[in-house]
Scaffold this motif. Structure first.
Motif, PDB file in Angstrom:
ATOM      1  N   GLN A 166       0.784  -1.194  -0.076  1.00 62.04           N
ATOM      2  CA  GLN A 166       0.088  -0.083  -0.127  1.00 62.04           C
ATOM      3  C   GLN A 166       0.662   1.180  -0.040  1.00 62.04           C
ATOM      4  O   GLN A 166       1.864   1.170   0.429  1.00 62.04           O
ATOM      5  N   TYR A 188      -3.073   4.422   2.166  1.00 66.04           N
ATOM      6  CA  TYR A 188      -4.091   4.126   1.364  1.00 66.04           C
ATOM      7  C   TYR A 188      -4.524   2.685   1.491  1.00 66.04           C
ATOM      8  O   TYR A 188      -3.863   1.812   1.167  1.00 66.04           O
ATOM      9  N   GLY A 237      -6.040   9.257 -11.178  1.00 63.15           N
ATOM     10  CA  GLY A 237      -7.068   9.009 -10.018  1.00 63.15           C
ATOM     11  C   GLY A 237      -7.599  10.352  -9.770  1.00 63.15           C
ATOM     12  O   GLY A 237      -7.267  11.348  -9.952  1.00 63.15           O
ATOM     13  N   GLN A 269      -4.462   8.018  -7.375  1.00 60.86           N
ATOM     14  CA  GLN A 269      -5.175   7.724  -6.168  1.00 60.86           C
ATOM     15  C   GLN A 269      -6.496   8.177  -6.213  1.00 60.86           C
ATOM     16  O   GLN A 269      -6.699   9.491  -6.731  1.00 60.86           O
ATOM     17  N   ILE A 288      -7.237   2.711  -5.849  1.00 55.92           N
ATOM     18  CA  ILE A 288      -6.300   3.280  -6.721  1.00 55.92           C
ATOM     19  C   ILE A 288      -6.418   2.792  -8.221  1.00 55.92           C
ATOM     20  O   ILE A 288      -7.353   2.135  -8.322  1.00 55.92           O
TER      21      ILE A 288
END
Length: 322
Positions: free
Chosen positions: A66, A86, A111, A131, A137
């Motif tokens: 992550q 995240y 993102g 993100q 993601i």
């Protein structure tokens, strides 16, 4: 480039920050809900001079693959560290190299938070990672020939504009420069800069300068396996003219496994400061705070080391962190 604040107002994600005075201790915090978890190390956090507002954002990937962002902040003499994880989705791999990709707008980002990265896998895949606000993601494969690349250093310019580049060091010691496109696409216009970079352990953008001939140039900060702290100046328009190398410190910098450069705002004069905050990490996970008192004067006496600010900062990627 150095006379502006960050262009993006990234969409807010769930962050908890702990604010402490110089020398104060940071208590442990329980994890927050998705999309992020926040924790802090139980060590004192040193504040920088009270006329400055400074930030260094350090990017790493944890054991669960992550993205983890740790932010050191010092604002008007008060310092804090927060950790953003995240948590809802794994990358599915541990990157070999990572570089931030700055989009001109959320429409150009992969993102919906507007925060994108380039990341390489050990087998050679190059991804754009975006993100999202909800903690998920987006991952887009844009190339599969990047296995030789071991270090990336992004210039903090808006993607798709002049001066938006990423420098890459290959396993054979070659340095290349790539142009960063506006959208979530493969890097373009590969330019071989020079060979002889095998001894570089960490590489990051420091600042933009102007050469005596009036041409802009990038100043890159590096640590070498032989211990030196070094600045390289590379002409923007002609990177194959490799410019100059200045050794700032002669030894001991080989202990750093990563080096991240942030930025400061002068609260008194209301402009960007020439003070440059750095965070270096060791293989043990110890994080150390440094400042360069004046980025325009590459001398060792300008470099000041402060106390450690963390103890569990592992798998960190060197770079420019705001």
């Amino acid at each position: 480039m150095n006379d502006r604040r960050p262009r993006l107002a990234h969409a807010a994600v769930t962050l908890a920050a702990v604010l402490v005075l110089t020398g104060g201790a940071i208590p442990s915090l329980a994890a927050t809900s998705s999309p992020t978890e926040t924790s802090t190390a139980s060590v004192p956090v040193t504040a920088l001079p009270s006329n400055l507002s400074c930030t260094v954002a350090v990017t790493s990937v944890n054991a669960n693959q992550q993205i983890v962002t740790r932010r050191y902040k010092s604002d008007a003499g008060r310092a804090s560290v927060d950790t953003e994880i995240y948590s809802s989705q794994s990358l599915g791999f541990t990157p070999r190299a990572v570089a931030k990709k700055e989009s001109a707008s959320d429409e150009n980002a992969l993102g919906d938070s507007g925060r994108d990265y380039y990341a390489t896998s050990v087998k050679g895949d190059l991804y754009v990672i975006g993100q999202n606000i909800d903690g998920t993601i987006e991952k887009k494969l844009v190339n599969s020939t990047w296995a030789p690349v071991r270090l990336l250093a992004a210039v903090p310019a808006v993607s798709g504009t002049p001066g938006a580049y990423v420098y890459a060091i290959h396993d054979n010691g070659s340095l290349y420069r790539y142009t960063v496109p506006a959208g979530a696409e493969n890097m373009q216009n590969t330019t071989f800069v020079s060979s002889g970079w095998a001894g570089v352990k960490n590489l990051t953008f420091l600042h933009l300068t102007v050469l005596p001939n009036g041409q802009p140039a990038h100043v890159l900060l590096a640590t070498l396996a032989t211990g030196q702290l070094v600045e390289y100046t590379i002409p923007n328009g002609n990177p194959t003219n490799t410019g100059t190398r200045i050794d700032i410190r002669p030894s001991t910098w080989e202990i750093l496994s990563s080096l991240t450069v942030g930025s400061c705002w002068d609260l008194t004069q209301q402009r960007s400061s020439q003070v440059s905050p750095w965070i270096g990490t060791l293989a043990s996970g110890e994080a150390r705070l440094y400042i360069d008192k004046n980025i325009d004067t590459p001398v060792g006496s300008d470099i000041v080391g402060y106390n450690q600010i963390g103890t569990d900062w592992t798998n960190v990627y060197s770079g420019w962190g705001r």
